[in-house]
Design an enzyme around this catalytic site. Structure first.
Site, PDB file in Angstrom:
ATOM      1  N   ARG B 313       0.837  -1.199   0.000  1.00 25.88           N
ATOM      2  CA  ARG B 313       0.000   0.000   0.000  1.00 25.88           C
ATOM      3  C   ARG B 313       0.870   1.246   0.000  1.00 25.88           C
ATOM      4  O   ARG B 313       1.564   1.524   0.986  1.00 25.88           O
ATOM      5  CB  ARG B 313      -0.912   0.025   1.236  1.00 25.88           C
ATOM      6  N   GLU B 315       0.409   4.171   0.634  1.00 26.01           N
ATOM      7  CA  GLU B 315      -0.286   5.241   1.340  1.00 26.01           C
ATOM      8  C   GLU B 315       0.652   5.876   2.354  1.00 26.01           C
ATOM      9  O   GLU B 315       1.260   5.182   3.151  1.00 26.01           O
ATOM     10  CB  GLU B 315      -1.514   4.685   2.076  1.00 26.01           C
ATOM     11  N   ARG B 321      -1.387   1.889  13.019  1.00 27.90           N
ATOM     12  CA  ARG B 321      -1.948   0.662  12.446  1.00 27.90           C
ATOM     13  C   ARG B 321      -1.779   0.531  10.932  1.00 27.90           C
ATOM     14  O   ARG B 321      -2.448  -0.274  10.301  1.00 27.90           O
ATOM     15  CB  ARG B 321      -3.421   0.534  12.819  1.00 27.90           C
ATOM     16  N   HIS B 322      -0.905   1.319  10.353  1.00 29.36           N
ATOM     17  CA  HIS B 322      -0.662   1.215   8.916  1.00 29.36           C
ATOM     18  C   HIS B 322       0.776   0.824   8.615  1.00 29.36           C
ATOM     19  O   HIS B 322       1.711   1.357   9.209  1.00 29.36           O
ATOM     20  CB  HIS B 322      -0.975   2.547   8.218  1.00 29.36           C
ATOM     21  N   GLU B 467     -10.848  -2.296  12.700  1.00 28.11           N
ATOM     22  CA  GLU B 467     -11.175  -3.181  11.580  1.00 28.11           C
ATOM     23  C   GLU B 467      -9.998  -4.101  11.283  1.00 28.11           C
ATOM     24  O   GLU B 467      -8.866  -3.658  11.200  1.00 28.11           O
ATOM     25  CB  GLU B 467     -11.493  -2.310  10.349  1.00 28.11           C
ATOM     26  N   SER B 470     -12.097  -6.956   5.792  1.00 28.89           N
ATOM     27  CA  SER B 470     -13.081  -6.324   4.938  1.00 28.89           C
ATOM     28  C   SER B 470     -13.438  -7.336   3.856  1.00 28.89           C
ATOM     29  O   SER B 470     -12.552  -8.013   3.325  1.00 28.89           O
ATOM     30  CB  SER B 470     -12.453  -5.070   4.313  1.00 28.89           C
ATOM     31  N   ARG B 518      -2.561  -7.006  12.061  1.00 31.72           N
ATOM     32  CA  ARG B 518      -3.619  -6.387  12.874  1.00 31.72           C
ATOM     33  C   ARG B 518      -4.242  -7.387  13.831  1.00 31.72           C
ATOM     34  O   ARG B 518      -4.515  -7.064  14.988  1.00 31.72           O
ATOM     35  CB  ARG B 518      -4.707  -5.797  11.969  1.00 31.72           C
TER      36      ARG B 518
END
Lengths: 544, 544
Positions: B313, B315, B321-322, B467, B470, B518
């Site tokens: 990712r 991002e 948490r990333h 979360e 998903s 996670r």
């Protein structure tokens, strides 16, 4: 019966009249008029009859609830009716079954339709027979028109067949269809039929019937359809099995699974064959192997680790056995005394994989051998153990066979295969280990031999004359490591976190890396590594 | 005793002379000469004594074979002496054991050295006691001087202790050392001690003793040492266990493991957060998830597939948490009737993971809770099943608690956590499912609800208010898929191989993706995802 006659066939009872005497003009006129009238009447009658028949037929389509397309499944309802697996049918003779299946082929014949239905590696014959009040001819026609590869929901009874059905893998059962609905249809033409894609090349070449041979490139361009063949369903079941057997063996020998990052800060190991990644405002590189991370895991006291994950090679090699991305089965372990502890662990693990595949996946291997005929893979299971040769001994075997010694500083692919053939002939094994490679051929982190510094504590493992595993004892001493890095032109500063791991004490250790796809390809003799990769990647292929 | 006195301490019996009367010059001279002579003699005598003592000592080092550094292990020999595991010591009282261990700490005391020896999550106390003919004082000194984190080979006897040893995890056994050799020493200073790194932050804050608190950044910069803590040894054992439990559950439910390529020809799903790779003369992109490949595997008839592999990712999220690279636990399955079949499979699988961790890894969880105190993770195991709320119901809970409705078109991280606390208070569970997310919040491939097109057949799973999963039913109809792609601004032509997979018939299906780190972080409440990743990667970290 009337409804079996094609509607466009000309009526057979109208023949031109023949007469020796010529008729009068008025008679001719009259006759012409009469004929016209009769023709019109006949046409009208035919139309009326057709309409009546159509109406009658529409009225008597007593099967409307038993066939047709289902609405798009958006999870509208959940009646919880269990679906059946083809593999269970033989034990359910006489029972009603409900199947979600692919229509592999269909064939209409009089008032019947024969379907070949498929689930993964299995096919079964199903038949739909016109029957008053149950199966209408509309239902027959609709079913006969189903495109190959449609997904249908079939309800019927499992019936024992009077003689084995050769076209189906389940030969003792036939499904007598009572209901058939379309779950998902085709929106385009198939690039090739799954039946053609499942044939051995030899059959396409030699059979009297003209089969369509599906080329590898076409298969890979349409991989989703190609993967549906019974062969490929079996191939990828075996791919999964290799991973399972690998883990099972290692878990029971005290190994821990780790996940190391594929994104690396520096181009390491050998700079030339590393993919570069744009990483925010800087750059990263894709790991060529988990080598550095797994050694650092040993320095971090995990003792025995393995990893299953992608490895990336930016090599422009367009051969039958190279991919730019493949799955590495890697392990690393601390050793107590000698690197042969690692070599023997790797050997035990591979033999457990071979035996596991042979013993637990007989059916899949048979399915694959139909398309890819091959001698069963052979390895030594007895107390004499796996054949081990030193690099020097392997060189001697090739020299004896006539290969010039000066060509053997390293083994070419060709000489590797030749060695494989010679070893097979002499030792009757497709699997062997070559130990003690020259230091010059190995990476900087390889531990030199304690007596001859031109040799190293390293080994390769081979299947059918091709390398599948490379491994070694590693250097755990930071000073010797730096020395070897420099001698191979690597700047120790460029790999500081790796070198530092050994400055804080690291146990002696060794390991190896296996190419999953190679093991799969060579065990089954698939001849091209792309067949052993779900969606293969090579210098020219990034899709699908 | 003489040999316990540090060699550089000044002699205590020489005191300056004091006199009331001043002495004569000659007397002074004489005295000075005599003093000088005496001093020289004393010096000479001292030297002779030292030499004699050193000689005597050298002669009496009867322990030379019992301690010292071993030569670098290059696999010189293989005596095949088995090494012992610390965990077996309690059952081997009175026996001789051979251990490869880290020296966590050492403490000299009179003629003894106490060592704290470590293997993974275990430590044991060992003691070396001076003993004529067996353990020389040189051996004591050498052992006392061993750097923390040295790797040693220890031979000794396992002795039952009279009272429990609090400093060691194995409290009922002590090893009485007879031999100790260095396998691998330190070449640099430790960035921090493993003992400090293993302390709870609370202890560093509140204890009367001044402990060194090791910051996360320091840990990650020196991850190899940080990973050696008992806590981290346990954390990564649990990470491996989650993978095992995931596979075990899915294998027994008919799933096949697949490996999909991480290199992709097009930037897909959502172009913004994809890493670009230089690929020979062109470009490739790193897969953000195996979404496309696993759906294509369903179109290719594999029916039920899972994958464990890295996802990437791009991002620039610098949160607790990333990560830019993490391990995805992904699955996809054909459904017969309803997407809740998938949701229930995911739920069953997660509950099997939770129960497996709790039941099989008690020891590891206890070890971790010492450093990261947390309430045990709670989930519903009874027949009432996992708590399921619709998105709408979840909104109502937050609105009731005072969150403005207009803030709840989507859940912020903060509102997610608030919801978690409210649910915990109301339902006493740390684990729940939220179903029926608005279509606007989900990717183009999500199947819309059959009745309300603003809703979708999709769900998220939560642990402790965050979360972790998903998932959704996917669109298997190519025309609806293209329509949704266009409505989300994705050109179907840019993902042709993916869309084509559905043109050749694909069963209804759904799936989900879980972040391994996670699950690990939240089950154990580690508070930062980097602690759950072996060598974490974030926008600012690509090493080690």
């Amino acid at each position: 019966m009337a409804d079996t006659q094609p509607p466009n066939q000309p009526p057979t009872d109208i023949q031109p009249e023949e007469d020796d005497k010529g008729p009068s003009k008025s008679a001719l006129k009259k006759a012409a008029k009469a004929a016209e009238k009769a023709a019109k009447a006949a046409e009208k009658a035919a139309k009326a009859e057709q309409a009546a028949q159509a109406k009658a037929e529409a009225e008597v389509d007593f099967s409307v609830d038993f066939y047709g397309p289902l609405p798009l499944n958006q999870s509208q309802s959940r009646p919880r009716r269990p679906r059946d697996d083809l593999t269970t049918l033989s034990s359910r003779i006489g029972e009603t079954v409900l199947l979600r299946v692919r229509v592999q082929t269909s064939r209409a014949q009089a008032k019947m339709v024969f379907l070949n239905l498929r689930q993964k590696t299995d096919t079964v014959q199903a038949v739909l027979i016109a029957s008053a009040g149950k199966v209408s001819k509309q239902m027959i026609k609709w079913t006969a028109d189903l495109a190959d590869e449609s997904i249908v929901l079939v309800e019927g009874t499992a019936e024992k067949t009077s003689e084995p059905i050769k076209r189906a893998s389940i030969s003792d059962v036939e499904v007598h269809i009572s209901k058939i609905h379309l779950i998902s249809g085709l929106d385009t033409r198939l690039p090739f039929s799954v039946e053609d894609a499942n044939r051995p090349d030899t059959e396409a070449d030699t059979s009297e019937v003209q089969y369509n041979r599906v080329l590898l490139e076409t298969r890979l361009n349409n991989r989703v359809v190609d993967l549906r063949t019974q062969t490929n369903q079996a191939v990828f079941k075996l791919q999964g099995a290799i991973g399972d057997l690998f883990r099972e063996y290692l878990s029971s020998h005290g190994f821990l699974e780790i996940h190391s990052p594929k994104l690396q800060g520096a181009a390491t190991e050998s700079g030339a064959s590393v993919f570069k990644v744009s990483y925010f405002k800087g750059a990263a590189f894709l790991a060529q192997s988990p080598q550095l991370a797994k050694q650092m895991a040993i320095a971090a006291d995990f003792e025995r680790v393995y990893e299953i994950g992608p490895v990336f090679r930016a090599e422009d090699s367009n051969t039958h056995r190279h991919l730019t991305e493949f799955i590495g089965l890697d392990l690393e372990m601390a050793i107590e005394e000698h690197y042969h502890e690692v070599m023997e662990t790797l050997d035990g693990m591979l033999k457990a994989i071979f035996a596991g595949l042979r013993d637990k996946y007989k059916k899949e291997i048979q399915v694959i051998q139909k398309q890819f005929p091959a001698e069963d893979f052979k390895w030594r299971e007895g107390p004499e153990g796996t054949l081990r040769l030193t690099f020097k001994e392997a060189v001697e075997i090739l020299v004896e066979d006539g290969v010039p010694r000066e060509d053997l500083d390293d083994f070419s692919t060709e000489n590797e295969k030749r060695l494989g053939r010679l070893i097979k002939a002499k030792y009757d094994t497709d699997y062997y280990i070559i130990d003690k490679f020259p230091m010059a051929l190995r990476p900087f982190y390889t531990m030199p031999d304690p007596e001859d510094p031109t040799l190293s504590n390293s080994y390769d493992f081979f299947m059918r004359g091709e390398e599948i595993l490379s491994g070694a004892q590693r250097i755990h001493d930071p000073n010797l490591l730096c020395e070897k890095m420099k001698s191979k032109g690597v700047d120790p500063e460029s790999m500081k976190p790796y070198v530092d791991a050994f400055r804080m004490a690291c146990p002696p250790h060794g390991g190896g890396g296996i190419g999953l796809e190679r093991v799969l390809m060579l065990f089954l003799k698939l001849n091209n590594i792309r067949r052993a990769s779900l969606f293969p990647r090579d210098p020219k292929r990034l899709e699908p």
